[in-house]
Enzyme design. Structure first.
Site, PDB file in Angstrom:
ATOM      1  CG  PHE A 122      -1.828   1.215   1.612  1.00  0.00           C
ATOM      2  CD1 PHE A 122      -3.038   1.315   0.701  1.00  0.00           C
ATOM      3  CD2 PHE A 122      -1.534   2.125   2.704  1.00  0.00           C
ATOM      4  CE1 PHE A 122      -3.785   2.004   0.625  1.00  0.00           C
ATOM      5  CE2 PHE A 122      -2.491   3.024   2.626  1.00  0.00           C
ATOM      6  CZ  PHE A 122      -3.500   3.424   1.518  1.00  0.00           C
ATOM      7  CG  PHE A 155       8.791   5.521   5.225  1.00  0.00           C
ATOM      8  CD1 PHE A 155       9.949   5.236   5.502  1.00  0.00           C
ATOM      9  CD2 PHE A 155       8.758   6.486   6.233  1.00  0.00           C
ATOM     10  CE1 PHE A 155      11.966   6.185   6.155  1.00  0.00           C
ATOM     11  CE2 PHE A 155       9.579   7.395   6.850  1.00  0.00           C
ATOM     12  CZ  PHE A 155      10.838   7.152   6.664  1.00  0.00           C
ATOM     13  NE  ARG A 269      17.970 -11.265  38.569  1.00  0.00           N
ATOM     14  CZ  ARG A 269      18.951 -11.443  38.729  1.00  0.00           C
ATOM     15  NH1 ARG A 269      19.899 -12.710  38.224  1.00  0.00           N
ATOM     16  NH2 ARG A 269      19.942 -10.325  39.116  1.00  0.00           N
ATOM     17  N   GLY A 341      19.360  -5.769  34.530  1.00  0.00           N
ATOM     18  CA  GLY A 341      20.330  -5.516  33.017  1.00  0.00           C
ATOM     19  C   GLY A 341      20.489  -6.830  31.836  1.00  0.00           C
ATOM     20  CD  GLU A 364      -1.834   0.024   8.958  1.00  0.00           C
ATOM     21  OE1 GLU A 364      -3.433   0.177   9.276  1.00  0.00           O
ATOM     22  OE2 GLU A 364      -1.204  -0.859   8.450  1.00  0.00           O
TER      23      GLU A 364
HETATM   24  C1  LIG Z   1       8.386   0.438   8.660  1.00  0.00           C
HETATM   25  C2  LIG Z   1       7.426   1.779   8.786  1.00  0.00           C
HETATM   26  C3  LIG Z   1       6.492   1.026   8.025  1.00  0.00           C
HETATM   27  C4  LIG Z   1       5.793   1.826   7.166  1.00  0.00           C
HETATM   28  N1  LIG Z   1       5.016   1.223   5.949  1.00  0.00           N
HETATM   29  C5  LIG Z   1       3.868   2.127   5.357  1.00  0.00           C
HETATM   30  C6  LIG Z   1       2.755   1.862   3.930  1.00  0.00           C
HETATM   31  O1  LIG Z   1       3.581   0.130   3.760  1.00  0.00           O
HETATM   32  N2  LIG Z   1       2.425   2.377   3.318  1.00  0.00           N
HETATM   33  C7  LIG Z   1       3.064   3.664   3.439  1.00  0.00           C
HETATM   34  O2  LIG Z   1       1.983   4.346   2.921  1.00  0.00           O
HETATM   35  N3  LIG Z   1       3.152   4.354   4.695  1.00  0.00           N
HETATM   36  C8  LIG Z   1       3.796   3.900   5.594  1.00  0.00           C
HETATM   37  N4  LIG Z   1       5.002   3.937   6.545  1.00  0.00           N
HETATM   38  C9  LIG Z   1       4.488   5.469   6.423  1.00  0.00           C
HETATM   39  C10 LIG Z   1       3.911   6.354   8.300  1.00  0.00           C
HETATM   40  O3  LIG Z   1       2.516   5.505   7.591  1.00  0.00           O
HETATM   41  C11 LIG Z   1       4.530   7.344   8.061  1.00  0.00           C
HETATM   42  O4  LIG Z   1       5.505   7.628   8.368  1.00  0.00           O
HETATM   43  C12 LIG Z   1       3.637   7.736   9.590  1.00  0.00           C
HETATM   44  O5  LIG Z   1       2.279   7.939   9.155  1.00  0.00           O
HETATM   45  C13 LIG Z   1       3.668   9.444   9.817  1.00  0.00           C
HETATM   46  O6  LIG Z   1       4.314  10.095   8.855  1.00  0.00           O
HETATM   47  P1  LIG Z   1       5.618  11.329   8.478  1.00  0.00           P
HETATM   48  O7  LIG Z   1       6.615   9.907   8.890  1.00  0.00           O
HETATM   49  O8  LIG Z   1       5.851  11.473   7.454  1.00  0.00           O
HETATM   50  O9  LIG Z   1       6.123  11.978  10.091  1.00  0.00           O
HETATM   51  P2  LIG Z   1       5.391  13.245  10.239  1.00  0.00           P
HETATM   52  O10 LIG Z   1       3.691  13.583   9.346  1.00  0.00           O
HETATM   53  O11 LIG Z   1       6.374  14.168   9.251  1.00  0.00           O
HETATM   54  O12 LIG Z   1       4.999  13.699  11.876  1.00  0.00           O
HETATM   55  C14 LIG Z   1       6.435  14.195  13.161  1.00  0.00           C
HETATM   56  C15 LIG Z   1       5.087  14.129  13.583  1.00  0.00           C
HETATM   57  O13 LIG Z   1       4.406  15.206  14.084  1.00  0.00           O
HETATM   58  C16 LIG Z   1       2.872  14.881  14.309  1.00  0.00           C
HETATM   59  N5  LIG Z   1       2.562  15.747  13.425  1.00  0.00           N
HETATM   60  C17 LIG Z   1       2.514  15.188  12.309  1.00  0.00           C
HETATM   61  N6  LIG Z   1       0.971  16.811  11.732  1.00  0.00           N
HETATM   62  C18 LIG Z   1       0.650  16.728  13.227  1.00  0.00           C
HETATM   63  C19 LIG Z   1      -0.707  17.473  13.276  1.00  0.00           C
HETATM   64  N7  LIG Z   1      -1.428  18.131  12.236  1.00  0.00           N
HETATM   65  N8  LIG Z   1      -0.556  17.522  14.768  1.00  0.00           N
HETATM   66  C20 LIG Z   1      -0.054  17.357  15.878  1.00  0.00           C
HETATM   67  N9  LIG Z   1       1.174  16.408  15.358  1.00  0.00           N
HETATM   68  C21 LIG Z   1       1.439  16.175  14.235  1.00  0.00           C
HETATM   69  C22 LIG Z   1       3.252  13.614  14.443  1.00  0.00           C
HETATM   70  O14 LIG Z   1       2.134  12.626  14.880  1.00  0.00           O
HETATM   71  C23 LIG Z   1       4.908  12.643  14.501  1.00  0.00           C
HETATM   72  O15 LIG Z   1       4.515  12.759  15.560  1.00  0.00           O
HETATM   73  C24 LIG Z   1       5.563   2.958   7.406  1.00  0.00           C
HETATM   74  C25 LIG Z   1       6.543   3.849   7.646  1.00  0.00           C
HETATM   75  C26 LIG Z   1       7.611   3.004   8.731  1.00  0.00           C
HETATM   76  C27 LIG Z   1       8.592   3.377   9.465  1.00  0.00           C
END
Ligand SMILES: Cc1cc2nc3c(=O)[nH]c(=O)nc-3n(C[C@H](O)[C@H](O)[C@H](O)COP(=O)(O)OP(=O)(O)OC[C@H]3O[C@@H](n4cnc5c(N)ncnc54)[C@H](O)[C@@H]3O)c2cc1C
Length: 388
Positions: A122, A155, A269, A341, A364
Site C-alpha cells: 500500500f 517507507f 529470578r 540488566g 497507519e
Molecule cells: C516501518 C514503517 C513502515 C511503514 N509502512 C507504510 C506503508 O506500507 N505504506 C505507507 O503508505 N506508509 C507506510 N509508513 C509510513 C507511515 O505511515 C508514516 O511514517 C506515518 O504516517 C507518519 O508520517 P511521517 O513519517 O511523514 O511523519 P510526519 O507526518 O512528518 O509527523 C512527524 C510528527 O509530527 C506529528 N504531527 C504531524 N501532523 C500533526 C498535526 N496536525 N498535529 C499534531 N502532530 C502532528 C506526528 O504525529 C509525528 O509525531 C511506514 C512507516 C514506517 C516507519
C-alpha cells in the site's frame, strides 16, 4: 460469523500452535539475519494466512472483522515482523481492491493475493507527505487509455517483495486536497516503476520497507481502482479504518505475550531471597500491564463487532489503535525494567520486543493523528447536538 464457532476455535488453536512451535522459536534467527526463513513463509501460506480476509469467492477465508482480530490476537504474540509478512496481503495491500475494486480487478488480483503467490503493498506515504496524507504529490496524468505516474512513495512495507502496489496519486492537479486523489493497482515490472534500497530500521527485522519510485510509469486506464477518479483518498481511509483495528489487535497479541514473558522471568529470578514476582513495586507493573492489555482487547473486540454490524467505526478504530499501541509501548518498557540488566541484553527478547513495539505508535496514523480524528468526531457530534 463466516466460520462456525467450533471451526473458529480449532483455527485459533492451530494459530496458537504455529506461533508457539514455528514463529517464536525462529525469532532470534530472524532478528539476526533480517530474513524470515522460506520454510516459515511456506507454513504461513499453508495455514491460509495470506488470505485470512480475502472473500471466499476469491480463495480467501473471508473472516469477519471479529474473526480477524481474534486470529491476530494469536498471531500478534510472535515478533511483529512475522505478521508483517502476510499482513499487507490481508490488509492495506489488498483491501483497496477488495472494497472498491472493479469486478475485473478483483478477479485478476484477489485469488493470487489470497494464496500468497502475489505480495501486495500500500503506497500512500511520500518523502514530503506523511500525516497530511491528502496532500499526495505523486501525479497520474491521463493520456488516452493510459495514466502516466510520477513521484516517490516512502517507507512502503513489503515493497521489496511486492508484485502489486496500491498507489495513491493525484489525477486532478487543480484539486489540492483529497478530492484530487485516485488509487491505482500497479504491477511490478511496469516500465518506470522501481524500488529503492531496503531501509535499516530500529526494530522489526525481517520486515522490509523501501521507496517505490515512479518515473513516467505508464499504466492502463483499467488500473484505476474502482474505475472512478477522485475516490482514492476515500478508498485509502476505508482501508486504514480496517487496518487500524488490525494493528490494534496485533498490539493486544504482543502485549499479552510480553506480559507472559515478564511474569515467567519474575517468578524465576530471585533477589533479596524472594522471587521478583513477590515485590510489590513490580506487582504494580504486572497489574497495570494486565489492565492495559485487557482494556485494549475489549476495545478492539467491541469496535470489530460494531464494524461487522455495519456501523461506521472510524472513531472507535482510532481509539483502539491509539490506546493499544500506546499500551504495548508501556508494557514493553515495563518488561525491560522487570528484566533489569538482562532487559538491555540482546540474548533476552525484552529489548527486541521493546524496539519492535515502537513502530505501532507511528504507522497507519500516528497517535497524534488518531487524537485529531477522535477529537474532530467528538466536536462534530457536539455541534450536531447543538444544532450548529
Ligand atoms: C516501518 C514503517 C513502515 C511503514 N509502512 C507504510 C506503508 O506500507 N505504506 C505507507 O503508505 N506508509 C507506510 N509508513 C509510513 C507511515 O505511515 C508514516 O511514517 C506515518 O504516517 C507518519 O508520517 P511521517 O513519517 O511523514 O511523519 P510526519 O507526518 O512528518 O509527523 C512527524 C510528527 O509530527 C506529528 N504531527 C504531524 N501532523 C500533526 C498535526 N496536525 N498535529 C499534531 N502532530 C502532528 C506526528 O504525529 C509525528 O509525531 C511506514 C512507516 C514506517 C516507519
Amino acid at each position: 460469523m463466516s466460520l462456525d464457532s467450533e471451526t473458529l476455535a480449532r483455527f485459533i488453536v492451530a494459530l496458537r500452535r504455529f506461533v508457539d512451535e514455528r514463529l517464536i522459536p525462529a525469532e532470534a534467527e530472524v532478528a539476526e539475519t533480517d530474513e524470515i526463513p522460506a520454510s516459515v513463509v511456506t507454513g504461513m501460506r499453508d495455514l491460509g494466512l495470506f488470505g485470512l480476509t480475502a472473500p471466499e469467492a476469491f480463495g480467501g477465508l473471508g473472516l469477519t472483522m471479529e474473526e480477524e482480530v481474534l486470529a491476530i490476537f494469536e498471531l500478534g504474540r510472535a515478533a511483529p515482523a512475522f505478521r508483517s509478512m502476510f499482513a499487507t496481503n490481508i490488509g492495506i495491500g489488498m483491501q483497496g481492491i477488495a472494497i472498491d475494486g472493479t469486478p475485473e480487478q478483483k478477479e485478476k488480483y484477489l485469488p493470487r493475493l489470497a494464496s500468497g503467490e502475489l505480495i501486495g503493498s500500500f503506497a500512500l506515504t511520500e518523502p514530503d507527505v506523511g500525516s497530511d496524507a491528502a496532500a499526495v504529490r505523486t501525479t497520474a496524468r491521463r493520456e488516452g487509455d493510459t495514466y502516466v505516474i510520477n513521484g516517490t512513495k516512502r517507507f512502503i512495507t513489503n515493497a521489496p517483495h511486492a508484485g502489486l502496489f496500491t498507489v495513491m496519486a493525484r489525477t486532478d492537479p487543480a484539486q489540492k486536497g483529497a478530492a484530487g486523489v485516485s488509487a491505482f493497482a500497479v504491477e511490478r515490472g511496469t516500465p518506470g516503476l522501481s524500488t529503492g534500497k531496503p531501509e535499516r530500521k530500529m526494530g522489526q527485522q525481517g520486515a522490509h520497507v523501501c521507496d517505490v519510485i515512479f518515473e513516467d510509469c505508464r499504466v492502463p486506464a483499467s488500473a484505476l481502482i474502482g474505475g472512478v477518479e477522485g475516490q482514492g483518498f476515500k478508498t485509502a481511509m476505508k482501508v486504514l479504518d480496517k487496518g487500524r483495528l488490525h494493528i490494534a489487535a496485533a498490539c493486544v497479541g504482543l502485549s499479552e505475550r510480553i506480559i507472559d514473558d515478564m511474569l515467567d522471568y519474575a517468578v524465576g529470578r530471585r533477589q533479596f531471597g524472594k522471587p521478583l514476582a513477590d515485590f510489590q513495586l513490580l506487582q504494580a507493573m504486572f497489574a497495570d500491564s494486565k489492565a492495559d492489555a485487557y482494556a485494549a482487547r475489549c476495545m478492539v473486540l467491541d469496535a470489530a463487532r460494531k464494524r461487522d454490524a455495519g456501523q461506521d467505526v472510524g472513531l472507535e478504530a482510532s481509539c483502539a489503535k491509539m490506546f493499544a499501541s500506546e499500551a504495548v509501548g508501556r508494557i514493553a518498557d515495563r518488561n525491560v525494567q522487570v528484566h533489569g540488566g538482562n532487559g538491555y541484553i540482546r540474548e533476552y527478547r525484552a529489548e527486541q520486543l521493546f524496539r519492535d513495539a515502537r513502530l505501532f505508535r507511528i504507522y497507519e496514523g500516528t497517535t497524534q493523528i488518531q487524537q485529531i480524528i477522535i477529537a474532530r468526531a467528538l466536536a462534530a457530534e457536539a455541534r450536531s447536538r447543538a444544532g450548529l
